[in-house]
Design an enzyme around this catalytic site. Structure first.
Site, PDB file in Angstrom:
ATOM      1  NE  ARG A 185      -8.295  -4.539 -21.083  1.00 10.43           N
ATOM      2  CZ  ARG A 185      -8.064  -3.467 -22.213  1.00 10.43           C
ATOM      3  NH1 ARG A 185      -7.607  -2.818 -21.830  1.00 10.43           N
ATOM      4  NH2 ARG A 185      -9.582  -3.639 -22.133  1.00 10.43           N
ATOM      5  N   PRO A 196       0.932  -0.671   0.410  1.00 10.26           N
ATOM      6  CG  PRO A 196      -0.160  -0.981   2.056  1.00 10.26           C
ATOM      7  CD  PRO A 196       0.463  -2.187   1.125  1.00 10.26           C
ATOM      8  CG  ASP A 256      -8.893   0.182 -23.157  1.00  9.21           C
ATOM      9  OD1 ASP A 256      -9.293  -0.892 -23.344  1.00  9.21           O
ATOM     10  OD2 ASP A 256      -7.562  -0.666 -23.000  1.00  9.21           O
TER      11      ASP A 256
HETATM   12  N1  ADE Z   1      -1.005  -4.869  -0.313  1.00  9.16           N
HETATM   13  C1  ADE Z   1      -2.076  -4.423   0.663  1.00  9.16           C
HETATM   14  N2  ADE Z   1      -2.383  -3.402   0.462  1.00  9.16           N
HETATM   15  C2  ADE Z   1      -2.022  -3.090  -0.661  1.00  9.16           C
HETATM   16  C3  ADE Z   1      -2.682  -2.468  -1.819  1.00  9.16           C
HETATM   17  N3  ADE Z   1      -3.090  -1.325  -1.405  1.00  9.16           N
HETATM   18  N4  ADE Z   1      -2.024  -2.249  -3.347  1.00  9.16           N
HETATM   19  C4  ADE Z   1      -1.134  -3.112  -3.104  1.00  9.16           C
HETATM   20  N5  ADE Z   1      -0.328  -4.470  -2.507  1.00  9.16           N
HETATM   21  C5  ADE Z   1      -0.965  -4.004  -1.091  1.00  9.16           C
END
Ligand code: ADE
Length: 222
Positions: free
Chosen positions: A150, A86, A164
């Site tokens: 893709r 994250p 797209d």
């Molecule tokens: N691992 C946990 N949450 C995540 C996210 N939002 N993006 C990437 N990996 C993650």
């Protein structure tokens, strides 16, 4: 393209690599995907891969050695290593385009409470799929792989991604199929005109209107 994935939960990937467009892309050799269990790279007799964090705190931390050993075994000269977290850069269509030109991608999926900070040193790029926290990198890696695969030549019909959403920072135009009138909702007249220039113009106007209404931030980038 070849893709390797390091995960503690290989079975999560089974339907992803077997079904639908991704399954077909693998069968027709447009992409090779190999899923590796991080535990297989642990030297611990019980295949332990995590431990308590130094300095206290809740939860188990993924240890560096199994990941480093896996990367040593799988990395080639032209490998791009992607760490899912994250804290990474937010994944966007433009990154999908760039990565679709690579020969070899290696995804590292973190799990549990976190991973040892030294694992970051392996990554060429850290990616997040958005500002929310998931239980691991498995779903994010599948989302990113899907959007890249893709775009590979021959995976979907040539040209079917030229409109797209996000192409040139515009959302896609609306599309319709049969029936022409559904519960009183009519398909726009212009689509039956047979006038290709008018249809093209209408679609472009729709893209602008939609983007203005839903994602004005994209228009600012144009
Ligand atoms: N691992 C946990 N949450 C995540 C996210 N939002 N993006 C990437 N990996 C993650």
């Amino acid at each position: 393209m070849r893709i390797d994935v390091l995960t503690l939960f290989p079975s999560m990937f089974v339907p992803f690599i077997e079904e639908s467009i991704i399954g077909r892309a693998i069968k027709s050799k447009k992409v090779e995907i190999y899923i590796h269990n991080i535990r297989d790279y642990s030297l611990d007799p019980h295949h332990k891969v995590d431990d308590y964090g130094f300095g206290g705190g809740d939860g188990m931390i993924l240890m560096p050695d199994p990941i480093y050993r896996a990367v040593d075994a799988l990395r080639k000269e032209d490998t791009k290593i992607i760490l899912l977290t994250p804290q990474g850069k937010t994944f966007k269509q433009e990154i999908a385009y760039n990565l679709s030109g690579e020969k070899h991608l290696l995804f590292i999926c973190g799990h549990y409470e976190g991973f040892d900070e030294r694992i970051r040193g392996l990554a060429d790029i850290e990616l997040s799929i958005g500002d929310y926290v998931l239980t691991g990198g498995e779903l994010p890696s599948m989302i990113i792989m899907d959007s890249i695969i893709r775009l590979l030549k021959g995976v979907i019909k040539d040209g079917s991604y030229t409109n797209d959403s996000f192409q040139e920072n515009l959302l896609d135009y609306p599309v319709y199929t049969k029936p022409r009138n559904y519960r009183g909702m009519e398909v726009p007249e212009v689509l039956f005109s047979g006038h290709h220039e008018n249809i093209k113009k209408w679609r472009y106007e729709q893209q602008i209107e939609r983007t203005k209404a839903r994602r004005p931030d994209l228009l600012e980038k144009r």
